[in-house]
Design a protein around this motif. Sequence first.
Motif, PDB file in Angstrom:
ATOM      1  N   GLY A  99      41.198  36.324  28.475  1.00 26.40           N
ATOM      2  CA  GLY A  99      40.805  34.920  28.463  1.00 26.40           C
ATOM      3  C   GLY A  99      41.556  34.035  29.436  1.00 26.40           C
ATOM      4  O   GLY A  99      41.498  32.800  29.330  1.00 26.40           O
ATOM      5  N   VAL A 100      42.272  34.640  30.386  1.00 23.12           N
ATOM      6  CA  VAL A 100      42.963  33.849  31.420  1.00 23.12           C
ATOM      7  C   VAL A 100      42.579  34.405  32.791  1.00 23.12           C
ATOM      8  O   VAL A 100      43.412  34.961  33.497  1.00 23.12           O
ATOM      9  CB  VAL A 100      44.500  33.878  31.230  1.00 23.12           C
ATOM     10  N   PRO A 101      41.317  34.275  33.155  1.00 22.31           N
ATOM     11  CA  PRO A 101      40.836  34.932  34.384  1.00 22.31           C
ATOM     12  C   PRO A 101      41.507  34.410  35.640  1.00 22.31           C
ATOM     13  O   PRO A 101      41.892  33.248  35.725  1.00 22.31           O
ATOM     14  CB  PRO A 101      39.334  34.607  34.394  1.00 22.31           C
ATOM     15  N   ARG A 102      41.655  35.306  36.598  1.00 19.28           N
ATOM     16  CA  ARG A 102      42.127  34.964  37.934  1.00 19.28           C
ATOM     17  C   ARG A 102      41.044  35.349  38.920  1.00 19.28           C
ATOM     18  O   ARG A 102      40.242  36.235  38.657  1.00 19.28           O
ATOM     19  CB  ARG A 102      43.439  35.706  38.265  1.00 19.28           C
ATOM     20  N   THR A 103      41.017  34.683  40.057  1.00 16.86           N
ATOM     21  CA  THR A 103      40.002  34.990  41.054  1.00 16.86           C
ATOM     22  C   THR A 103      40.386  36.262  41.804  1.00 16.86           C
ATOM     23  O   THR A 103      41.551  36.681  41.812  1.00 16.86           O
ATOM     24  CB  THR A 103      39.866  33.828  42.049  1.00 16.86           C
ATOM     25  N   PHE A 104      39.385  36.861  42.468  1.00 20.96           N
ATOM     26  CA  PHE A 104      39.667  38.045  43.275  1.00 20.96           C
ATOM     27  C   PHE A 104      40.690  37.716  44.365  1.00 20.96           C
ATOM     28  O   PHE A 104      41.555  38.537  44.683  1.00 20.96           O
ATOM     29  CB  PHE A 104      38.379  38.571  43.924  1.00 20.96           C
ATOM     30  N   LYS A 105      40.598  36.513  44.911  1.00 21.34           N
ATOM     31  CA  LYS A 105      41.511  36.142  45.990  1.00 21.34           C
ATOM     32  C   LYS A 105      42.937  35.994  45.479  1.00 21.34           C
ATOM     33  O   LYS A 105      43.896  36.287  46.197  1.00 21.34           O
ATOM     34  CB  LYS A 105      41.045  34.851  46.656  1.00 21.34           C
ATOM     35  N   GLU A 106      43.092  35.545  44.240  1.00 17.35           N
ATOM     36  CA  GLU A 106      44.436  35.427  43.668  1.00 17.35           C
ATOM     37  C   GLU A 106      45.052  36.803  43.455  1.00 17.35           C
ATOM     38  O   GLU A 106      46.250  37.002  43.691  1.00 17.35           O
ATOM     39  CB  GLU A 106      44.378  34.656  42.346  1.00 17.35           C
ATOM     40  N   ILE A 107      44.247  37.756  42.982  1.00 14.83           N
ATOM     41  CA  ILE A 107      44.754  39.126  42.812  1.00 14.83           C
ATOM     42  C   ILE A 107      45.024  39.750  44.175  1.00 14.83           C
ATOM     43  O   ILE A 107      46.024  40.442  44.379  1.00 14.83           O
ATOM     44  CB  ILE A 107      43.744  39.988  42.025  1.00 14.83           C
ATOM     45  N   CYS A 108      44.136  39.491  45.119  1.00 14.43           N
ATOM     46  CA  CYS A 108      44.284  40.024  46.474  1.00 14.43           C
ATOM     47  C   CYS A 108      45.552  39.496  47.138  1.00 14.43           C
ATOM     48  O   CYS A 108      46.211  40.212  47.906  1.00 14.43           O
ATOM     49  CB  CYS A 108      43.052  39.665  47.300  1.00 14.43           C
ATOM     50  N   ALA A 109      45.927  38.261  46.820  1.00 14.15           N
ATOM     51  CA  ALA A 109      47.100  37.639  47.445  1.00 14.15           C
ATOM     52  C   ALA A 109      48.396  38.320  47.042  1.00 14.15           C
ATOM     53  O   ALA A 109      49.372  38.299  47.800  1.00 14.15           O
ATOM     54  CB  ALA A 109      47.153  36.158  47.080  1.00 14.15           C
TER      55      ALA A 109
END
Length: 318
Positions: A172-182
């Motif tokens: 329930g605390v999603p992160r964007t693909f770009k945040e994970i990619c960073a």
Amino acid sequence: MASNRGDGGGIRICCSAHPDAALIEDYRAGDQICSECGLVVGDRVIDVGSEWRTFSNEKANADPSRVGGSENALLNGTDLSTMIGPGTGSASFDEHGVAKYQNRRTMSSSDRALVNAFKEISNMADRINLPRTIVDRANNLFKQVHDGKNLKGRSNDAIASACLYISCRQEGVPRTFKEICAVSKISKKEIGRCFKLILKALETSVDIITTADFMSRFCSNLGLPTMVQRAASHIARKAVELDIVPGRSPISVAAAAIYMASQASDEKSKKTQKEIGDIAGVADVTIRQSYKLMYPRAAELFPEDFRFTTPIEQLPQL
């Protein structure tokens, strides 16, 4: 010392002078003492205290534990093993100066891959301040994928990044693909591929993300006041309800709503598309496209109690 036979047929130790008195157990000395007169009525009690001793002349970085590291249920070889410390005396080495006793590499290649992946997941989570519950879920997901051998040919780092992304969504605390990619060494495209393959292989699912999932975090990172954040949340929600932004991603809608709300506020709260895009991880043109769809119906999107500094008709038309 006196011993009486208990009701169950066992022997009960008690004080001869005070058979009904409670006994005090001194674990350090291993004694049982009568609470009335102080008589030692039992000794050689098993010490349940710590299993090591500390001496003042020991090195500060010496590990006093003698029972090995804690078990990890996700690894296959969780049995305890003996670790031999570095030799210090002449008896520890042979005539050639080689240590007589050495540790063997007992960890399998499978467990080594798991340990490395768990370490990578933990490092990524630390960089974006994710709690332990998300790390544990990501570790479990990676373990399932690894044991099932579902993603052969994909790098473990890519799988670990995708598992962390899925874990964030499921907690329930999603992160964007770009945040994970960073915080990862893997491209956004590869993480997306692994994400789809893992969902299919494990037959699991994730909740659909909404603008509300990101709004609070984006506004907080931009330093916007509560009034602007509340207005942006209302604008994004109404835009989705009125089907003004069909096909647009929740992230781009949230970014466009923040831009619209900030432009209607005072000068200190105004944010450019680039400032918002850097925080939300979307391009300026993406924000403009969503904003252009929302602008013609801006009067329907703002909350009724919003205090305009810049009237709606004077908002940027892009």
